[in-house]
Motif scaffolding. Structure first.
Motif, PDB file in Angstrom:
ATOM      1  N   LEU A 109      20.068  -9.737 -30.468  1.00  0.00           N
ATOM      2  CA  LEU A 109      19.158 -10.554 -31.284  1.00  0.00           C
ATOM      3  C   LEU A 109      18.507  -9.820 -32.455  1.00  0.00           C
ATOM      4  O   LEU A 109      17.435 -10.225 -32.924  1.00  0.00           O
ATOM      5  N   ALA A 110      19.108  -8.749 -32.945  1.00  0.00           N
ATOM      6  CA  ALA A 110      18.568  -8.103 -34.140  1.00  0.00           C
ATOM      7  C   ALA A 110      19.718  -7.619 -35.021  1.00  0.00           C
ATOM      8  O   ALA A 110      20.874  -7.537 -34.579  1.00  0.00           O
ATOM      9  N   PHE A 111      19.402  -7.274 -36.248  1.00  0.00           N
ATOM     10  CA  PHE A 111      20.460  -7.025 -37.234  1.00  0.00           C
ATOM     11  C   PHE A 111      21.305  -5.798 -36.899  1.00  0.00           C
ATOM     12  O   PHE A 111      22.425  -5.656 -37.375  1.00  0.00           O
ATOM     13  N   LYS A 112      20.786  -4.911 -36.049  1.00  0.00           N
ATOM     14  CA  LYS A 112      21.549  -3.686 -35.754  1.00  0.00           C
ATOM     15  C   LYS A 112      22.873  -3.989 -35.051  1.00  0.00           C
ATOM     16  O   LYS A 112      23.805  -3.201 -35.103  1.00  0.00           O
ATOM     17  N   ASP A 113      22.961  -5.162 -34.409  1.00  0.00           N
ATOM     18  CA  ASP A 113      24.226  -5.551 -33.787  1.00  0.00           C
ATOM     19  C   ASP A 113      25.363  -5.623 -34.807  1.00  0.00           C
ATOM     20  O   ASP A 113      26.513  -5.351 -34.465  1.00  0.00           O
ATOM     21  N   GLY A 142      13.154   0.936 -28.762  1.00  0.00           N
ATOM     22  CA  GLY A 142      13.446  -0.484 -28.566  1.00  0.00           C
ATOM     23  C   GLY A 142      14.808  -0.919 -29.072  1.00  0.00           C
ATOM     24  O   GLY A 142      15.808  -0.763 -28.384  1.00  0.00           O
ATOM     25  N   ASP A 143      14.855  -1.424 -30.307  1.00  0.00           N
ATOM     26  CA  ASP A 143      16.035  -2.113 -30.837  1.00  0.00           C
ATOM     27  C   ASP A 143      17.341  -1.334 -30.853  1.00  0.00           C
ATOM     28  O   ASP A 143      18.380  -1.850 -30.466  1.00  0.00           O
ATOM     29  N   THR A 144      17.318  -0.104 -31.356  1.00  0.00           N
ATOM     30  CA  THR A 144      18.573   0.605 -31.565  1.00  0.00           C
ATOM     31  C   THR A 144      19.289   0.874 -30.255  1.00  0.00           C
ATOM     32  O   THR A 144      20.508   0.748 -30.170  1.00  0.00           O
ATOM     33  N   VAL A 252      14.393  -7.384 -48.252  1.00  0.00           N
ATOM     34  CA  VAL A 252      14.841  -6.759 -47.006  1.00  0.00           C
ATOM     35  C   VAL A 252      13.684  -6.080 -46.252  1.00  0.00           C
ATOM     36  O   VAL A 252      13.114  -5.100 -46.746  1.00  0.00           O
ATOM     37  N   PRO A 253      13.324  -6.583 -45.063  1.00  0.00           N
ATOM     38  CA  PRO A 253      12.349  -5.872 -44.213  1.00  0.00           C
ATOM     39  C   PRO A 253      12.903  -4.487 -43.890  1.00  0.00           C
ATOM     40  O   PRO A 253      13.980  -4.378 -43.309  1.00  0.00           O
ATOM     41  N   SER A 254      12.169  -3.435 -44.268  1.00  0.00           N
ATOM     42  CA  SER A 254      12.782  -2.107 -44.295  1.00  0.00           C
ATOM     43  C   SER A 254      11.985  -1.052 -43.539  1.00  0.00           C
ATOM     44  O   SER A 254      10.758  -1.105 -43.463  1.00  0.00           O
ATOM     45  N   ALA A 255      12.725  -0.075 -43.034  1.00  0.00           N
ATOM     46  CA  ALA A 255      12.109   1.065 -42.351  1.00  0.00           C
ATOM     47  C   ALA A 255      12.875   2.333 -42.723  1.00  0.00           C
ATOM     48  O   ALA A 255      12.464   3.092 -43.595  1.00  0.00           O
ATOM     49  N   ASN A 256      14.028   2.553 -42.085  1.00  0.00           N
ATOM     50  CA  ASN A 256      14.827   3.727 -42.423  1.00  0.00           C
ATOM     51  C   ASN A 256      15.685   3.526 -43.665  1.00  0.00           C
ATOM     52  O   ASN A 256      16.444   4.417 -44.044  1.00  0.00           O
ATOM     53  N   PHE A 257      15.621   2.351 -44.263  1.00  0.00           N
ATOM     54  CA  PHE A 257      16.284   2.074 -45.536  1.00  0.00           C
ATOM     55  C   PHE A 257      17.804   1.911 -45.410  1.00  0.00           C
ATOM     56  O   PHE A 257      18.516   1.832 -46.399  1.00  0.00           O
ATOM     57  N   GLY A 258      18.310   1.817 -44.174  1.00  0.00           N
ATOM     58  CA  GLY A 258      19.751   1.656 -44.020  1.00  0.00           C
ATOM     59  C   GLY A 258      20.226   0.266 -44.438  1.00  0.00           C
ATOM     60  O   GLY A 258      21.268   0.123 -45.078  1.00  0.00           O
ATOM     61  N   ASN A 259      19.444  -0.741 -44.102  1.00  0.00           N
ATOM     62  CA  ASN A 259      19.838  -2.103 -44.417  1.00  0.00           C
ATOM     63  C   ASN A 259      19.877  -2.316 -45.928  1.00  0.00           C
ATOM     64  O   ASN A 259      20.917  -2.666 -46.491  1.00  0.00           O
ATOM     65  N   VAL A 260      18.763  -2.068 -46.604  1.00  0.00           N
ATOM     66  CA  VAL A 260      18.729  -2.358 -48.042  1.00  0.00           C
ATOM     67  C   VAL A 260      19.652  -1.410 -48.823  1.00  0.00           C
ATOM     68  O   VAL A 260      20.246  -1.789 -49.837  1.00  0.00           O
ATOM     69  N   PRO A 306       7.328  -3.619 -34.749  1.00  0.00           N
ATOM     70  CA  PRO A 306       7.520  -2.241 -34.303  1.00  0.00           C
ATOM     71  C   PRO A 306       8.842  -1.608 -34.737  1.00  0.00           C
ATOM     72  O   PRO A 306       8.926  -0.386 -34.836  1.00  0.00           O
ATOM     73  N   SER A 307       9.860  -2.409 -35.007  1.00  0.00           N
ATOM     74  CA  SER A 307      11.131  -1.817 -35.430  1.00  0.00           C
ATOM     75  C   SER A 307      11.058  -1.291 -36.856  1.00  0.00           C
ATOM     76  O   SER A 307      12.019  -0.713 -37.360  1.00  0.00           O
ATOM     77  N   MET A 308       9.948  -1.534 -37.511  1.00  0.00           N
ATOM     78  CA  MET A 308       9.745  -0.980 -38.857  1.00  0.00           C
ATOM     79  C   MET A 308       8.662   0.091 -38.851  1.00  0.00           C
ATOM     80  O   MET A 308       8.191   0.495 -39.917  1.00  0.00           O
ATOM     81  N   ASP A 309       8.273   0.568 -37.671  1.00  0.00           N
ATOM     82  CA  ASP A 309       7.247   1.610 -37.591  1.00  0.00           C
ATOM     83  C   ASP A 309       7.897   2.985 -37.752  1.00  0.00           C
ATOM     84  O   ASP A 309       8.483   3.519 -36.805  1.00  0.00           O
ATOM     85  N   PRO A 384       8.158 -11.239 -36.503  1.00  0.00           N
ATOM     86  CA  PRO A 384       7.204 -10.492 -37.343  1.00  0.00           C
ATOM     87  C   PRO A 384       7.857  -9.615 -38.422  1.00  0.00           C
ATOM     88  O   PRO A 384       7.249  -9.388 -39.474  1.00  0.00           O
ATOM     89  N   HIS A 385       9.075  -9.136 -38.205  1.00  0.00           N
ATOM     90  CA  HIS A 385       9.751  -8.331 -39.233  1.00  0.00           C
ATOM     91  C   HIS A 385      10.160  -9.211 -40.403  1.00  0.00           C
ATOM     92  O   HIS A 385       9.932  -8.881 -41.571  1.00  0.00           O
ATOM     93  N   THR A 386      10.753 -10.362 -40.060  1.00  0.00           N
ATOM     94  CA  THR A 386      11.172 -11.292 -41.099  1.00  0.00           C
ATOM     95  C   THR A 386       9.954 -11.804 -41.881  1.00  0.00           C
ATOM     96  O   THR A 386      10.042 -12.056 -43.087  1.00  0.00           O
ATOM     97  N   ALA A 408      16.614 -12.083 -42.368  1.00  0.00           N
ATOM     98  CA  ALA A 408      15.904 -12.324 -41.104  1.00  0.00           C
ATOM     99  C   ALA A 408      16.481 -11.350 -40.090  1.00  0.00           C
ATOM    100  O   ALA A 408      17.561 -11.570 -39.543  1.00  0.00           O
ATOM    101  N   THR A 409      15.757 -10.246 -39.856  1.00  0.00           N
ATOM    102  CA  THR A 409      16.356  -9.127 -39.123  1.00  0.00           C
ATOM    103  C   THR A 409      16.271  -9.254 -37.608  1.00  0.00           C
ATOM    104  O   THR A 409      16.950  -8.518 -36.905  1.00  0.00           O
ATOM    105  N   ALA A 410      15.429 -10.143 -37.107  1.00  0.00           N
ATOM    106  CA  ALA A 410      15.360 -10.307 -35.640  1.00  0.00           C
ATOM    107  C   ALA A 410      15.050 -11.753 -35.287  1.00  0.00           C
ATOM    108  O   ALA A 410      14.479 -12.499 -36.080  1.00  0.00           O
ATOM    109  N   HIS A 411      15.414 -12.120 -34.063  1.00  0.00           N
ATOM    110  CA  HIS A 411      15.132 -13.451 -33.527  1.00  0.00           C
ATOM    111  C   HIS A 411      13.681 -13.476 -33.034  1.00  0.00           C
ATOM    112  O   HIS A 411      13.229 -12.504 -32.415  1.00  0.00           O
TER     113      HIS A 411
HETATM  114  C1  LIG Z   1      15.855  -1.570 -37.606  1.00  0.00           C
HETATM  115  C2  LIG Z   1      15.129  -2.806 -38.020  1.00  0.00           C
HETATM  116  C3  LIG Z   1      14.577  -2.955 -39.310  1.00  0.00           C
HETATM  117  C4  LIG Z   1      14.612  -1.847 -40.341  1.00  0.00           C
HETATM  118  O1  LIG Z   1      15.902  -1.596 -40.845  1.00  0.00           O
HETATM  119  P1  LIG Z   1      16.221  -0.232 -41.643  1.00  0.00           P
HETATM  120  O2  LIG Z   1      17.688  -0.246 -41.837  1.00  0.00           O
HETATM  121  O3  LIG Z   1      15.752   0.883 -40.774  1.00  0.00           O
HETATM  122  O4  LIG Z   1      15.491  -0.290 -42.934  1.00  0.00           O
HETATM  123  C5  LIG Z   1      13.956  -4.156 -39.631  1.00  0.00           C
HETATM  124  N1  LIG Z   1      13.860  -5.156 -38.732  1.00  0.00           N
HETATM  125  C6  LIG Z   1      14.371  -5.057 -37.482  1.00  0.00           C
HETATM  126  C7  LIG Z   1      14.215  -6.186 -36.543  1.00  0.00           C
HETATM  127  C8  LIG Z   1      15.036  -3.891 -37.083  1.00  0.00           C
HETATM  128  O5  LIG Z   1      15.535  -3.803 -35.841  1.00  0.00           O
END
Ligand SMILES: *Cc1c(COP(=O)(O)O)cnc(C)c1O
Length: 462
Positions: A109-113, A142-144, A252-260, A306-309, A384-386, A408-411
């Protein structure tokens, strides 16, 4: 296709080597030596194709012939057959020209899939070909972890060990990992915090002698294959909304910047993108850097997303390499300074980034407000991420004429606590996760001691 390090000192690698390697030996991250490009016709031809067919066309040049076409097509098709929506990453309209790209129809249920379903299969393919086995080690809050486990559970040549902090991940997140009872999946609850778990994984990569020569593989977001897989949905969404005839923008909801960063690669390959908006939560290093040139660490804040912390945004280094015109020395010097003190980008690279990137930071109170507001205006329940993306898209958007696509990165069911805090009664889990709370779990509990963890890995790998 060759891959080079962002710090310029590590040897160039082939695709197969880069997928099996993770971080470069000079501490940098691997990027393609030259980028393939899509002509307007090649993009136009992708409109209307299935997600797997688009994925095959986008990924093929990066694989550089190291996997034959039939096999590559099969790996891609199998990876995306695990998604519960036929469009894999479907678009949903929010208003006249604002769209959500739903990335949460995969097993966890999250974009990492999207990336990990493919990465597991590619790794397994290369290992089988080489007659080797490998061990994956990762730490997760959590997610990864769950996405990596789901991506590797059917891989005969891989054993996966995921460390999570004991009693410090949510029940749903823990159960998404610990109820996978496959023979090659090992969950370890560490009697410590996330940093303890991560430190033990790092130490294991630094000195792998405990594995007696078996390869240790990283599946965190520095693995190039994850970026590669993520380019696909930018192209698929772009052509669905009229590219190459018309430009699109992404938020793009971002943290480690891999998605964007994957989106930026798609743009560099020819997808017409007007603007990328980087949305952050209160952990706003990306926003501070882009808006104020304040490239410095701040203390970690625990937020509703929390997945963006994060404190440090690891894939930002790949963008810096591009902004500094691929000067590995300059990138290494900047990151060296950043490790020890607040740093700043040079004027020219910063100006270059600001031509394409905008940013916006969203605090917890605003996340709750946005979940309510988006539901009132569109009927959609955002996670909350979206929600950070929804708000950032409205606040940082350059123009209304270009379609805006918010990822929309998570359900919302995955982060039901925040949804309930926003005033909703709760969110139902999708059908494939019903019964999660009753399923049998399996995990080991170990002290936060490197020797104990390494002994567990060495004894249990097959
Ligand atoms: C990992 C994650 C992000 C952040 O993605 P990055 O590629 O690290 O920028 C945003 N939202 C969700 C739900 C995630 O699991």
């Amino acid at each position: 296709m060759r891959y080079i390090s962002t710090r310029g000192e590590a040897p160039a690698l082939s695709f197969e080597e880069v997928v099996l390697t993770g971080m470069a030996s000079d501490g940098g991250l691997y990027v393609p030596e030259t980028l393939p490009s899509f002509t307007r016709d090649a993009l136009a031809d992708m409109a209307g194709l299935s997600y797997a067919d688009i994925a095959f066309r986008v990924i093929k040049p990066f694989v550089g012939g190291e996997i034959d076409d039939t096999t590559l097509h099969q790996l891609v098709a199998e990876a995306y057959a695990t998604f519960s929506h036929d469009a894999v990453v479907p678009l949903r309209q929010l208003d006249a020209n604002h769209f959500l790209l739903e990335q949460f129809h995969g097993p966890t249920l999250a974009f990492k899939d999207v990336a990990l379903q493919l990465l597991g299969r590619i790794l397994d393919h290369f290992l089988k070909k080489r007659g080797e086995r490998a061990v994956i080690m990762g730490a997760t809050s959590g997610d990864t972890g769950s996405a990596a486990i789901e991506g590797c559970r059917h891989c005969d040549n891989l054993d996966i060990f995921i460390l999570h902090p004991h009693r410090r991940v949510s029940e749903v997140q823990r159960r998404q990992m610990t109820t996978v009872l496959a023979d090659n999946v090992f969950n370890v609850a560490i009697e410590g915090n996330f940093d303890d778990a991560q430190a033990m994984v790092k130490a294991s990569f630094a000195d792998q002698t405990f594995l007696n020569g078996t390869r240790l593989v990283a599946v965190n977001s520095i693995n190039w294959a994850r970026i590669m897989a993520q380019m696909v949905y930018y192209v698929a969404a772009g052509v669905a909304l009229g590219a190459p005839r018309r430009e699109v923008s992404f938020c793009v909801p971002s943290a480690n910047f891999g998605n964007v960063f994957a989106g930026y690669m798609a743009y560099k390959m020819g997808l017409p993108v007007k603007q990328f908006i980087v949305a952050t939560n209160a952990n706003d290093i990306l926003h501070r850097t882009l808006a104020d040139n304040d490239f410095s660490k701040r203390e970690l804040a625990a937020t509703l997303a929390p997945s963006m912390d994060i404190v440090v945004s690891s894939n930002f280094e790949r963008l810096l390499f591009d902004a500094y015109d691929r000067d590995g020395r300059a990138v290494a010097a900047l990151l060296e300074r950043f490790q020890h003190e607040p740093a700043a980008l040079a004027d020219a690279p910063l100006a270059k980034l600001r031509q394409k990137f905008s940013s916006h930071s969203v605090d917890d109170a605003t996340i709750l407000e946005v979940i309510r507001e988006a539901h009132r205006r569109t009927g959609e329940l955002l996670d909350p991420h979206t929600a950070t993306g929804y708000r950032a898209a409205e606040r940082a958007r350059a123009d209304a004429a270009t379609p805006m696509i918010t990822l929309a990165t998570a359900h919302p069911a995955k982060f039901a606590d925040a949804v309930i805090e926003a005033g909703f009664p709760g969110v139902e889990l999708p059908p494939h996760m019903e019964g999660l709370l009753e399923r049998e779990e399996r995990f080991a509990v170990l002290p936060a001691e490197l020797a104990a963890v390494q002994r567990f890995v060495a004894e249990n790998r097959r």
